[in-house]
Scaffold this motif. Structure first.
Motif, PDB file in Angstrom:
ATOM      1  N   GLY A  82       0.819  -1.205   0.000  1.00 37.38           N
ATOM      2  CA  GLY A  82       0.000   0.000   0.000  1.00 37.38           C
ATOM      3  C   GLY A  82       0.850   1.251   0.000  1.00 37.38           C
ATOM      4  O   GLY A  82       2.070   1.200  -0.139  1.00 37.38           O
ATOM      5  N   GLU A  83       0.191   2.360   0.167  1.00 39.96           N
ATOM      6  CA  GLU A  83       0.855   3.658   0.182  1.00 39.96           C
ATOM      7  C   GLU A  83       1.356   3.988   1.586  1.00 39.96           C
ATOM      8  O   GLU A  83       0.790   3.540   2.573  1.00 39.96           O
ATOM      9  N   VAL A 134     -11.884  17.443  10.324  1.00 40.72           N
ATOM     10  CA  VAL A 134     -11.651  16.588  11.490  1.00 40.72           C
ATOM     11  C   VAL A 134     -10.295  15.910  11.387  1.00 40.72           C
ATOM     12  O   VAL A 134      -9.745  15.721  10.298  1.00 40.72           O
ATOM     13  N   LEU A 135      -9.788  15.549  12.531  1.00 39.86           N
ATOM     14  CA  LEU A 135      -8.563  14.777  12.646  1.00 39.86           C
ATOM     15  C   LEU A 135      -8.947  13.456  13.293  1.00 39.86           C
ATOM     16  O   LEU A 135      -9.548  13.432  14.368  1.00 39.86           O
ATOM     17  N   ALA A 136      -8.656  12.363  12.618  1.00 37.62           N
ATOM     18  CA  ALA A 136      -8.904  11.036  13.185  1.00 37.62           C
ATOM     19  C   ALA A 136      -7.728  10.691  14.093  1.00 37.62           C
ATOM     20  O   ALA A 136      -6.572  10.939  13.752  1.00 37.62           O
ATOM     21  N   LEU A 137      -8.026  10.144  15.239  1.00 38.74           N
ATOM     22  CA  LEU A 137      -7.027   9.853  16.267  1.00 38.74           C
ATOM     23  C   LEU A 137      -7.252   8.443  16.781  1.00 38.74           C
ATOM     24  O   LEU A 137      -8.379   8.069  17.099  1.00 38.74           O
ATOM     25  N   MET A 194       0.623   4.470  22.586  1.00 42.65           N
ATOM     26  CA  MET A 194       0.907   4.707  21.174  1.00 42.65           C
ATOM     27  C   MET A 194      -0.195   5.614  20.644  1.00 42.65           C
ATOM     28  O   MET A 194      -1.331   5.542  21.102  1.00 42.65           O
ATOM     29  N   MET A 195       0.150   6.444  19.684  1.00 44.91           N
ATOM     30  CA  MET A 195      -0.836   7.345  19.112  1.00 44.91           C
ATOM     31  C   MET A 195      -0.531   7.561  17.637  1.00 44.91           C
ATOM     32  O   MET A 195       0.623   7.692  17.249  1.00 44.91           O
ATOM     33  N   ALA A 196      -1.600   7.594  16.847  1.00 42.17           N
ATOM     34  CA  ALA A 196      -1.487   7.912  15.427  1.00 42.17           C
ATOM     35  C   ALA A 196      -2.640   8.830  15.059  1.00 42.17           C
ATOM     36  O   ALA A 196      -3.743   8.700  15.599  1.00 42.17           O
ATOM     37  N   THR A 197      -2.384   9.770  14.165  1.00 46.55           N
ATOM     38  CA  THR A 197      -3.422  10.693  13.691  1.00 46.55           C
ATOM     39  C   THR A 197      -3.386  10.759  12.174  1.00 46.55           C
ATOM     40  O   THR A 197      -2.360  10.485  11.554  1.00 46.55           O
ATOM     41  N   ASP A 198      -4.512  11.114  11.601  1.00 44.66           N
ATOM     42  CA  ASP A 198      -4.590  11.281  10.157  1.00 44.66           C
ATOM     43  C   ASP A 198      -5.791  12.165   9.850  1.00 44.66           C
ATOM     44  O   ASP A 198      -6.762  12.175  10.609  1.00 44.66           O
ATOM     45  N   THR A 199      -5.733  12.869   8.746  1.00 41.76           N
ATOM     46  CA  THR A 199      -6.878  13.665   8.322  1.00 41.76           C
ATOM     47  C   THR A 199      -7.902  12.804   7.588  1.00 41.76           C
ATOM     48  O   THR A 199      -9.012  13.254   7.340  1.00 41.76           O
ATOM     49  N   ASP A 200      -7.542  11.573   7.274  1.00 44.15           N
ATOM     50  CA  ASP A 200      -8.428  10.657   6.560  1.00 44.15           C
ATOM     51  C   ASP A 200      -8.809   9.513   7.502  1.00 44.15           C
ATOM     52  O   ASP A 200      -8.004   8.594   7.717  1.00 44.15           O
ATOM     53  N   ALA A 225     -10.668   6.922   7.113  1.00 45.39           N
ATOM     54  CA  ALA A 225     -10.622   5.602   6.480  1.00 45.39           C
ATOM     55  C   ALA A 225      -9.192   5.079   6.424  1.00 45.39           C
ATOM     56  O   ALA A 225      -8.939   3.897   6.678  1.00 45.39           O
ATOM     57  N   ARG A 226      -8.251   5.947   6.117  1.00 43.58           N
ATOM     58  CA  ARG A 226      -6.849   5.529   6.059  1.00 43.58           C
ATOM     59  C   ARG A 226      -6.366   5.115   7.452  1.00 43.58           C
ATOM     60  O   ARG A 226      -5.687   4.110   7.611  1.00 43.58           O
ATOM     61  N   LEU A 227      -6.753   5.882   8.461  1.00 39.07           N
ATOM     62  CA  LEU A 227      -6.344   5.547   9.826  1.00 39.07           C
ATOM     63  C   LEU A 227      -7.014   4.258  10.289  1.00 39.07           C
ATOM     64  O   LEU A 227      -6.405   3.466  11.004  1.00 39.07           O
ATOM     65  N   HIS A 228      -8.244   4.020   9.846  1.00 42.67           N
ATOM     66  CA  HIS A 228      -8.935   2.767  10.195  1.00 42.67           C
ATOM     67  C   HIS A 228      -8.132   1.557   9.695  1.00 42.67           C
ATOM     68  O   HIS A 228      -8.016   0.551  10.383  1.00 42.67           O
ATOM     69  N   ARG A 229      -7.547   1.677   8.508  1.00 48.35           N
ATOM     70  CA  ARG A 229      -6.747   0.575   7.960  1.00 48.35           C
ATOM     71  C   ARG A 229      -5.467   0.345   8.760  1.00 48.35           C
ATOM     72  O   ARG A 229      -4.894  -0.732   8.741  1.00 48.35           O
ATOM     73  N   LEU A 230      -5.007   1.357   9.473  1.00 48.54           N
ATOM     74  CA  LEU A 230      -3.793   1.247  10.274  1.00 48.54           C
ATOM     75  C   LEU A 230      -4.018   0.457  11.570  1.00 48.54           C
ATOM     76  O   LEU A 230      -3.077  -0.074  12.145  1.00 48.54           O
ATOM     77  N   ILE A 231      -5.265   0.344  12.018  1.00 52.78           N
ATOM     78  CA  ILE A 231      -5.549  -0.242  13.328  1.00 52.78           C
ATOM     79  C   ILE A 231      -5.013  -1.663  13.462  1.00 52.78           C
ATOM     80  O   ILE A 231      -4.394  -1.999  14.470  1.00 52.78           O
ATOM     81  N   VAL A 232      -5.216  -2.504  12.486  1.00 54.15           N
ATOM     82  CA  VAL A 232      -4.728  -3.890  12.564  1.00 54.15           C
ATOM     83  C   VAL A 232      -3.211  -3.899  12.713  1.00 54.15           C
ATOM     84  O   VAL A 232      -2.659  -4.606  13.561  1.00 54.15           O
ATOM     85  N   ASP A 233      -2.523  -3.083  11.921  1.00 59.32           N
ATOM     86  CA  ASP A 233      -1.067  -3.030  12.013  1.00 59.32           C
ATOM     87  C   ASP A 233      -0.617  -2.394  13.330  1.00 59.32           C
ATOM     88  O   ASP A 233       0.402  -2.773  13.896  1.00 59.32           O
TER      89      ASP A 233
END
Length: 190
Positions: free
Chosen positions: A76-77, A138-141, A155-161, A163-171
């Motif tokens: 992926g990207e 919005v900022l997804a957190l 641990m913390m991750a943020t994204d403006t998208d 859906a993209r952050l949702h895909r990060l959850i498993v990883d």
């Protein structure tokens, strides 16, 4: 520099140096050039975009971070960075207090992580800026926390998208599972 005892999937994450004193790269710029060349050796235009992204991630404030990883899956990207930080467990709630302003009620979930006595994940949508109308960006957190031997690993991750952050959850869950909590506790407690 002491490295945190973390096992990551190199096909999903790239370690981002927080301090270049004991690294093979002179500075963040040299590291960004190396990452981009390794990621896309045959595409100069894409390599420049990845270099700029890598440099921005390497230059983010790391004062609270023990480790930083860039979500860069082979299939992926490149995505956002995820910081790992440590704190002494004061017996309060596992996750920090949620943001004062949220778009919807945060979703908090207990997660099972081997080697930790308790762990949780929270997903939130936080409005950006001072706007009070429903059209504010919005900022997804996503926040993770796991406790063992008197410490909390966050641990913390943020994204403006979102859906993209949702895909990060498993990883992100897998990265948390790759932490050696007891070794981290020994780092903190001595």
């Amino acid at each position: 520099m002491m490295r945190a005892p973390i096992t990551v999937d190199p096909g999903r994450w790239i370690r981002v140096p927080l301090d270049f004193a004991e690294e093979r790269w002179e500075d963040a710029a040299a590291w960004a050039v190396w990452v981009s060349a390794a990621a896309v050796p045959d595409d100069a235009e894409r390599r420049e975009g990845i270099r700029a992204f890598a440099l921005a991630i390497a230059e983010l404030d790391s004062s609270r971070a023990t480790a930083r990883y860039w979500h860069f899956p082979d299939d992926g990207e490149p995505g956002m960075a995820l910081d790992v930080h440590l704190a002494v467990d004061d017996g309060a709630g596992l996750l920090p207090e949620p943001a004062d302003r949220v778009v919807v009620e945060p979703l908090e979930t207990a997660v099972e992580v081997s080697g930790f006595s308790r762990a949780a994940r929270r997903r939130s949508l936080v409005p950006v800026g001072d706007s009070t109308d429903g059209d504010a960006p919005v900022l997804a957190l996503v926040e993770w926390a796991a406790a063992v031997d008197g410490i909390v690993v966050g641990m913390m991750a943020t994204d403006t998208d979102p859906a993209r952050l949702h895909r990060l959850i498993v990883d992100g869950d897998a990265l948390l599972a790759g932490l050696d909590g007891r070794a981290l506790a020994r780092m903190v407690r001595g």
